[in-house]
Scaffold this motif. Structure first.
Motif, PDB file in Angstrom:
ATOM      1  N   SER A 151       0.847  -1.192   0.000  1.00  0.00           N
ATOM      2  CA  SER A 151       0.000   0.000   0.000  1.00  0.00           C
ATOM      3  C   SER A 151       0.883   1.242   0.000  1.00  0.00           C
ATOM      4  CB  SER A 151      -0.926   0.005   1.225  1.00  0.00           C
ATOM      5  OG  SER A 151      -0.155   0.072   2.421  1.00  0.00           O
ATOM      6  N   VAL A 152       0.227   2.404  -0.110  1.00  0.00           N
ATOM      7  CA  VAL A 152       0.995   3.641  -0.184  1.00  0.00           C
ATOM      8  C   VAL A 152       0.631   4.563   0.974  1.00  0.00           C
ATOM      9  CG1 VAL A 152       1.275   3.570  -2.690  1.00  0.00           C
ATOM     10  CG2 VAL A 152      -0.721   4.693  -1.706  1.00  0.00           C
ATOM     11  N   GLU A 153       1.596   5.327   1.376  1.00  0.00           N
ATOM     12  CA  GLU A 153       1.363   6.387   2.355  1.00  0.00           C
ATOM     13  C   GLU A 153       1.927   7.686   1.800  1.00  0.00           C
ATOM     14  OE1 GLU A 153       3.910   6.747   5.800  1.00  0.00           O
ATOM     15  OE2 GLU A 153       5.039   4.952   5.161  1.00  0.00           O
ATOM     16  N   PHE A 154       1.266   8.799   2.119  1.00  0.00           N
ATOM     17  CA  PHE A 154       1.727  10.110   1.639  1.00  0.00           C
ATOM     18  C   PHE A 154       2.788  10.629   2.596  1.00  0.00           C
ATOM     19  CE2 PHE A 154       1.649  14.712   1.261  1.00  0.00           C
ATOM     20  CZ  PHE A 154       1.723  14.867  -0.118  1.00  0.00           C
ATOM     21  N   ARG A 155       3.927  10.998   2.055  1.00  0.00           N
ATOM     22  CA  ARG A 155       5.033  11.495   2.866  1.00  0.00           C
ATOM     23  C   ARG A 155       5.374  12.925   2.444  1.00  0.00           C
ATOM     24  NH1 ARG A 155       9.462   8.498   4.526  1.00  0.00           N
ATOM     25  NH2 ARG A 155       8.069   6.687   4.509  1.00  0.00           N
ATOM     26  N   PRO A 156       5.119  13.946   3.296  1.00  0.00           N
ATOM     27  CA  PRO A 156       5.545  15.318   2.952  1.00  0.00           C
ATOM     28  C   PRO A 156       7.055  15.364   2.745  1.00  0.00           C
ATOM     29  CG  PRO A 156       4.042  15.326   4.808  1.00  0.00           C
ATOM     30  CD  PRO A 156       4.421  13.891   4.590  1.00  0.00           C
TER      31      PRO A 156
ATOM     32  N   PRO B  57      -3.910   8.001   0.403  1.00  0.00           N
ATOM     33  CA  PRO B  57      -3.102   7.252   1.375  1.00  0.00           C
ATOM     34  C   PRO B  57      -3.820   5.984   1.800  1.00  0.00           C
ATOM     35  CG  PRO B  57      -3.132   9.570   1.927  1.00  0.00           C
ATOM     36  CD  PRO B  57      -4.140   9.389   0.849  1.00  0.00           C
ATOM     37  N   GLY B  58      -3.080   4.883   1.925  1.00  0.00           N
ATOM     38  CA  GLY B  58      -3.644   3.610   2.338  1.00  0.00           C
ATOM     39  C   GLY B  58      -4.138   2.770   1.194  1.00  0.00           C
ATOM     40  N   THR B  59      -4.120   3.255  -0.036  1.00  0.00           N
ATOM     41  CA  THR B  59      -4.580   2.486  -1.185  1.00  0.00           C
ATOM     42  C   THR B  59      -3.641   1.314  -1.444  1.00  0.00           C
ATOM     43  OG1 THR B  59      -5.545   4.463  -2.177  1.00  0.00           O
ATOM     44  CG2 THR B  59      -5.143   2.601  -3.646  1.00  0.00           C
ATOM     45  N   SER B  60      -4.215   0.122  -1.728  1.00  0.00           N
ATOM     46  CA  SER B  60      -3.411  -1.041  -2.097  1.00  0.00           C
ATOM     47  C   SER B  60      -2.929  -0.863  -3.526  1.00  0.00           C
ATOM     48  CB  SER B  60      -4.234  -2.322  -1.976  1.00  0.00           C
ATOM     49  OG  SER B  60      -4.644  -2.527  -0.632  1.00  0.00           O
TER      50      SER B  60
END
Length: 470
Positions: A411-416, A452-455
């Protein structure tokens, strides 16, 4: 059961089994997004500002007409090298040359008169000296005659001298006295004459000065009928021909420009840099210049001048000259001096300058297209997002955050991320990421819509990135 029915039933069974398998696979893949990725990596980074413009000599002068007239001679051709002070062209000079000749003749006359007055003064001074000597001699004779007269008067009283001798000595005394008075009067006359001649000489001197001034004026008029090179350089533009009439003082008129002299010892590329990039350009930065007319060759140089006034891209005029405010794109002039120009370079050639504004060795970098922007409300938990939406409905704006999507455990997370200089394809990361992390780089549509959190499923076989998401 016949063999044909068995084959048919088997085929139907396989189709049904395949359909069930595909359905199960599709159900399992539901909600998984295909993405392309890259790694956070260290590499040398060079930030370059690219701008286009044209080649210009650092110093060039337009030779205009200083007087109206017909061109009778042009002594150079376009492309010739000229020396400072060299005569370039000549206008018709009949009238100004005649005026110069007339003033020279007048000056010769008044100078002759002045010389005559000077000679008269010298002669007068010589006569004064002669007259002064005569006056002294007559005064001495007067003193001697007076002594003889006084002695004769005493002897006459004692009756020791004849009356005739006494009368003679008295006559000699009177004659000597008259001679002194005459010499003194002559000397005063000479002095008066000198004052008069001095006044005449001063008047002649003023006439000489006045005539010399008139001669300088007509000579200046005559000189304006000649074009002289003010600098050493090359004739880069020669729009007129012998026989044409030129006129002075008309700006941007073809009839007012005779030729252009350019100092080709220092060639520059004058380019227009976009207002968003000009803040990164500083003096003495290195640059590479390519010229359209000389393909396959680049010229090194350095920034020598940065304009302070914005130039409107559509009109080329300074923004300060515009009577109304404009939101159109603006550029700033930047001058790059070429280190080693060749003879093949000509003023006016189109060119492109790539100015190196910053360099980083071993910088932490990511692909430019990986950067995206999200509103802070979209990155918070559901309850916080509801609160943010309520705040937004009251007019409070949501803050935008720049960053990347990092792939972790499917999954993905958004990172500033805080970024630095930008290279051709990658950008420096100052804060927010670690070397080796896998980040989403595409596709463009995915970067716009992913949350964010998308597989996700990494698929780097295709590269449908589209344009950068920034």
């Amino acid at each position: 059961m016949s063999s044909g029915k068995k084959i048919l039933l088997g085929t139907v069974g396989l189709v049904v089994a395949g359909g069930v398998g595909w359905g199960v696979y599709s159900y399992l893949q539901r909600g998984i997004v295909r993405v392309q990725t890259d790694r956070v990596a260290r590499q040398d980074l060079v930030s370059v500002v690219t701008a286009s413009g044209e080649v210009k000599p650092r110093n060039y002068i337009n030779i205009g007409a200083d007087s109206m007239g017909r061109l009778t001679d042009i002594y150079v051709r376009e492309g010739d090298m000229v020396e400072q002070g060299q005569e370039l062209a000549k206008l018709e000079t009949v009238q100004p040359a005649a005026e110069v000749a007339a003033q020279k003749a007048s000056l010769a006359l008044v100078r002759a008169e002045l010389a005559a007055r000077d000679a008269a003064i010298e002669s007068n001074e010589a006569n004064q000296k002669t007259q002064q000597a005569s006056l002294k001699r007559f005064q001495a004779e007067l003193r001697r005659a007076k002594i003889n007269y006084d002695r004769a008067s005493e002897l006459l009283e004692d009756k020791l001298i004849a009356r005739q001798d006494y009368d003679q000595r008295r006559a000699d005394y009177d004659a000597a006295q008259a001679a002194v008075e005459e010499a003194a009067a002559r000397l005063e006359q000479l002095r008066a004459q000198r004052e008069e001649v001095v006044a005449q000489r001063n008047s002649a001197r003023r006439r000489v000065e006045q005539t010399e001034a008139q001669l300088r004026r007509v000579r200046n008029v005559l000189e304006k009928h000649y074009s002289v090179a003010p600098i050493e350089g090359m004739v880069t533009n020669l729009p007129v021909r012998v026989g044409e009439t030129v006129v002075p003082g008309i700006q941007n008129s073809a009839a007012s420009l005779i030729m252009t002299i350019a100092d080709m010892s220092l060639i520059t590329a004058e380019v227009k840099v976009d207002e968003t990039d000009i803040v990164n350009v500083t003096l003495d930065q290195v640059a590479e210049v390519s010229i359209d007319a000389i393909p396959g060759q680049t010229f090194s140089g350095r920034v020598t001048e940065i304009g302070n006034t914005a130039i409107l891209r559509t009109t080329g005029l300074a923004a300060s000259q515009s009577a109304v405010a404009s939101q159109e794109a603006k550029d700033f002039k930047v001058v790059v001096a070429l280190d080693a120009p060749t003879e093949a370079i000509r003023p006016g050639m189109s060119c492109t300058a790539r100015i190196t504004t910053a360099t980083r060795e071993g910088a932490l970098t990511i692909p430019i297209q990986a950067l995206t922007v999200r509103e802070s409300s979209a990155l918070e938990p559901r309850q916080s997002r509801d609160t943010a939406r309520a705040a937004s409905s009251t007019g409070e704006p949501s803050k935008e955050v720049e960053g990347v999507f990092v792939v972790s455990d499917g999954s993905v997370e958004f990172r500033p991320a805080r970024t630095g200089i930008t290279g051709a394809t990658r950008i420096e990361v100052i804060e927010g990421l670690e070397e080796g992390e896998e980040i989403v780089t595409g596709s463009y549509k995915v970067l716009r819509t992913i949350r964010p959190g998308t597989s996700v499923k990494v698929d780097n076989a295709s590269s449908d990135w589209g344009r950068p998401s920034r």
